[in-house]
Motif scaffolding. Structure first.
Motif, PDB file in Angstrom:
ATOM      1  N   ILE A 230       1.049  -0.936   0.186  1.00 50.25           N
ATOM      2  CA  ILE A 230       0.298  -0.050   0.134  1.00 50.25           C
ATOM      3  C   ILE A 230       0.535   1.153   0.058  1.00 50.25           C
ATOM      4  N   ILE A 231       0.795   2.320  -0.893  1.00 52.53           N
ATOM      5  CA  ILE A 231       1.185   3.338  -1.018  1.00 52.53           C
ATOM      6  C   ILE A 231       1.069   4.088  -0.724  1.00 52.53           C
ATOM      7  N   LEU A 232       1.243   5.450  -0.020  1.00 53.20           N
ATOM      8  CA  LEU A 232       0.865   6.085   0.750  1.00 53.20           C
ATOM      9  C   LEU A 232       1.393   7.657   0.689  1.00 53.20           C
ATOM     10  N   PRO A 233       1.016   8.505  -0.347  1.00 46.64           N
ATOM     11  CA  PRO A 233       1.637  10.018  -0.182  1.00 46.64           C
ATOM     12  C   PRO A 233       1.181  10.760   1.648  1.00 46.64           C
ATOM     13  N   VAL A 234       2.065  11.406   2.055  1.00 44.36           N
ATOM     14  CA  VAL A 234       1.740  11.954   3.351  1.00 44.36           C
ATOM     15  C   VAL A 234       2.157  13.497   3.256  1.00 44.36           C
TER      16      VAL A 234
ATOM     17  N   ILE B 127       1.961  13.213  -8.667  1.00 48.01           N
ATOM     18  CA  ILE B 127       1.950  11.844  -9.192  1.00 48.01           C
ATOM     19  C   ILE B 127       3.800  11.074  -8.972  1.00 48.01           C
ATOM     20  N   ASP B 128       4.425  11.853  -9.174  1.00 45.61           N
ATOM     21  CA  ASP B 128       5.909  11.402  -8.927  1.00 45.61           C
ATOM     22  C   ASP B 128       5.281  11.225  -7.766  1.00 45.61           C
ATOM     23  N   THR B 129       5.676  11.580  -6.448  1.00 48.91           N
ATOM     24  CA  THR B 129       5.793  10.566  -5.052  1.00 48.91           C
ATOM     25  C   THR B 129       4.690   9.191  -5.106  1.00 48.91           C
ATOM     26  N   ILE B 130       3.869   9.382  -5.912  1.00 52.41           N
ATOM     27  CA  ILE B 130       3.100   7.500  -6.659  1.00 52.41           C
ATOM     28  C   ILE B 130       3.861   7.368  -7.214  1.00 52.41           C
ATOM     29  N   ASN B 131       4.496   7.474  -8.308  1.00 55.40           N
ATOM     30  CA  ASN B 131       5.600   6.540  -9.232  1.00 55.40           C
ATOM     31  C   ASN B 131       6.599   6.248  -8.438  1.00 55.40           C
ATOM     32  N   LYS B 132       7.504   7.111  -7.281  1.00 61.59           N
ATOM     33  CA  LYS B 132       8.774   6.605  -6.587  1.00 61.59           C
ATOM     34  C   LYS B 132       7.554   5.571  -5.878  1.00 61.59           C
ATOM     35  N   GLY B 133       6.981   5.640  -4.912  1.00 60.72           N
ATOM     36  CA  GLY B 133       5.892   4.573  -4.268  1.00 60.72           C
ATOM     37  C   GLY B 133       6.000   3.450  -4.834  1.00 60.72           C
TER      38      GLY B 133
ATOM     39  N   ASP C  89      -1.906  -8.138   6.490  1.00 58.55           N
ATOM     40  CA  ASP C  89      -0.964  -8.260   5.804  1.00 58.55           C
ATOM     41  C   ASP C  89      -0.499  -7.882   5.104  1.00 58.55           C
ATOM     42  N   ALA C  90      -0.721  -6.385   4.833  1.00 59.54           N
ATOM     43  CA  ALA C  90      -0.128  -5.533   3.725  1.00 59.54           C
ATOM     44  C   ALA C  90       0.742  -5.032   3.948  1.00 59.54           C
ATOM     45  N   ARG C  91       1.862  -4.398   2.905  1.00 59.70           N
ATOM     46  CA  ARG C  91       3.083  -3.805   3.503  1.00 59.70           C
ATOM     47  C   ARG C  91       3.303  -2.322   3.023  1.00 59.70           C
ATOM     48  N   LEU C  92       3.482  -1.334   3.627  1.00 57.58           N
ATOM     49  CA  LEU C  92       2.503   0.271   4.008  1.00 57.58           C
ATOM     50  C   LEU C  92       4.038   0.600   3.114  1.00 57.58           C
ATOM     51  N   ILE C  93       4.242   1.465   2.222  1.00 57.21           N
ATOM     52  CA  ILE C  93       5.202   1.871   1.518  1.00 57.21           C
ATOM     53  C   ILE C  93       4.602   3.567   2.032  1.00 57.21           C
ATOM     54  N   LEU C  94       4.978   4.707   2.752  1.00 57.88           N
ATOM     55  CA  LEU C  94       5.061   6.098   3.316  1.00 57.88           C
ATOM     56  C   LEU C  94       5.448   6.907   2.895  1.00 57.88           C
ATOM     57  N   MET C  95       5.260   7.000   1.530  1.00 60.41           N
ATOM     58  CA  MET C  95       6.060   8.462   1.464  1.00 60.41           C
ATOM     59  C   MET C  95       5.583  10.054   1.925  1.00 60.41           C
ATOM     60  N   ASP C  96       6.362  10.405   2.015  1.00 60.22           N
ATOM     61  CA  ASP C  96       6.388  11.699   2.913  1.00 60.22           C
ATOM     62  C   ASP C  96       7.171  13.105   1.787  1.00 60.22           C
TER      63      ASP C  96
END
Length: 117
Positions: free
Chosen positions: A8-12, A73-79, A32-39
């Motif tokens: 789960i990609i989460l831009p914050v 969008i750049d952040t989501i793509n990085k995640g 069971d999910a892994r969180l990818i936290l994009m600060d």
């Protein structure tokens, strides 16, 4: 590499109260999910919150902090580029998931004709 079925990609960006509620619901209803936290270069309160959640979750979380404001969008793509699970979900920190939210997505994603849900 993630051993979970879902990343789960989460831009914050700031909004610590909203972000805390979102993360608490994800932890509770997506065990069971892994969180990818994009600060996205948040202020210190949100930055600390993300560090605390990432530390608490251990291998179930990845925290990436941008030192400059990036576009969404750049952040989501990085995640997405950091994700390795078969299913990748992008959520906003304003989302509140409920019990059972992920199962229909997992089920539908098993259909080989589905590319994006």
């Amino acid at each position: 590499m993630s051993s979970s079925l879902t990343d789960i990609i989460l831009p914050v960006w700031n909004r610590p109260g909203e972000t805390r509620e979102c993360l608490a619901a994800l932890v509770k209803h997506s065990p069971d999910a892994r969180l990818i936290l994009m600060d996205l270069c948040s202020e210190s309160e949100t930055e600390q919150l993300l560090h605390e959640f990432a530390e608490y979750l251990g291998e179930r979380a990845v925290l990436v902090r941008s030192e400059r404001m990036r576009g969404l969008i750049d952040t989501i793509n990085k995640g997405l580029s950091m994700a390795s699970a078969p299913l990748m979900v992008v959520l906003r920190s304003s989302c509140r998931v409920a019990p059972g939210w992920l199962e229909p997505i997992l089920e539908t994603s098993r259909d080989q004709r589905a590319g994006v849900l």
